[in-house]
Design an enzyme around this catalytic site. Structure first.
Site, short mmCIF file in Angstrom:
data_model
loop_
_atom_site.label_atom_id
_atom_site.label_comp_id
_atom_site.label_asym_id
_atom_site.label_seq_id
_atom_site.Cartn_x
_atom_site.Cartn_y
_atom_site.Cartn_z
CG HIS A 1 55.82 -136.44 13.49
ND1 HIS A 1 54.57 -137.01 13.55
CD2 HIS A 1 56.24 -136.58 12.21
CE1 HIS A 1 54.23 -137.46 12.35
NE2 HIS A 1 55.24 -137.22 11.53
CG ASP B 1 58.13 -140.91 11.16
OD1 ASP B 1 58.67 -141.90 11.67
OD2 ASP B 1 57.27 -140.99 10.26
#
Length: 277
Positions: free
Chosen positions: A225, A80
């Site tokens: 992430h 992400d």
């Protein structure tokens, strides 16, 4: 009939990212309805990858890639909030390990700042998807803003790659009926996760690796992430270092890494659906 899991999602009055599971299913219907009303929760129905594959049968048109997840022990690695100046090193690792991932990208200050990284992701076989334009919590904004948060990154990604995203990950996994209906109108499916390392909380790569390995299971969707942290952030520093160890360890356990669409094949993502193992 499609089987879906019910997942409560919360309004702005509830703690961000909170999901309640234990005990709710056993509550009497009237008590459950009252509890949902008091907390501002709505029921979000999610569909598992195995259900999608089962419903597709032998007539589905989803792309398998190099593996059939009806037979193989598949898991999807997702990132992400990129791209960032960290992305090139991450893509180097994935290329070296021969692993394809799914990237849920932010538009503002990310896609617009690193278009070459977006182009490289697509060229190297990764699935390029959206994490909204500016990471606003979608159930907390009005429908017009929701549409802008979903449209703008897709426009930018399509300009760069020539392909419009069909997947979106709502920030904090927060969604509701309004978000789902707008996603359906825009041809988007929402993708949640089953494995989180909470790498926004720690830079300890060994801890990040352990958290992933402890939660990993067949058809899992791993959330990590891609963003380089700011000066006060605790997270993301250890993610890049952890990724090779995570990949090696899961391969030793017999897992095959796939993108989210490959995880669903021969089924295909359906607009308005919410996917979660």
């Amino acid at each position: 009939m499609r089987f879906r899991r019910s997942l409560p999602t919360h309004s702005a009055s509830a703690p961000a990212g909170t999901v309640r599971r234990a005990g709710w299913a056993a509550a009497p219907a009237a008590l459950l309805a009252l509890a949902l009303a008091l907390t501002g929760c709505t029921r979000v129905h999610t569909t598992s990858p195995s259900t999608v594959r089962q419903e597709a049968g032998t007539t589905g048109k989803g792309a398998f890639g190099s593996v059939d997840c009806r037979k193989a022990k598949c898991i999807a690695l997702t990132f992400d909030a990129g791209p960032s100046k960290n992305t090139a090193k991450l893509l180097d690792v994935l290329k070296d390990k021969q692993v394809h991932a799914t990237f849920f990208l932010l538009g503002k200050k990310h896609v617009e700042r690193y278009p070459d990284m977006v182009k490289r992701m697509a060229a190297e076989g990764h699935e390029v998807a959206s994490h909204t334009w500016s990471h606003k919590i979608l159930p907390e904004i009005d429908p017009k803003e929701i549409r802008e948060e979903l449209r703008r990154p897709d426009d930018a990604i399509e300009r760069i790659t020539g392909r419009r995203p069909t997947l979106v990950r709502p920030p904090q996994g927060r969604t509701n009926d309004t978000v789902q209906e707008i996603a359906r109108e825009m041809g988007l499916s929402e993708v949640l996760w089953s494995v989180t390392a909470k790498d926004y909380e720690t830079s300890d790569s060994a801890l990040i690796t352990k958290r992933v390995l402890d939660q990993a299971d067949r058809d899992g969707i791993i959330l990590l992430h891609d963003v380089v942290p700011g000066p006060t952030s605790k997270g993301y520093r250890g993610t890049l270092k952890a990724v090779p160890d995570i990949i090696d360890a899961l391969k030793k356990r017999g897992f095959t890494f796939v993108t989210v669409p490959q995880l669903l094949a021969p089924g295909t993502p359906q607009p308005g659906a919410v996917y979660r193992p």
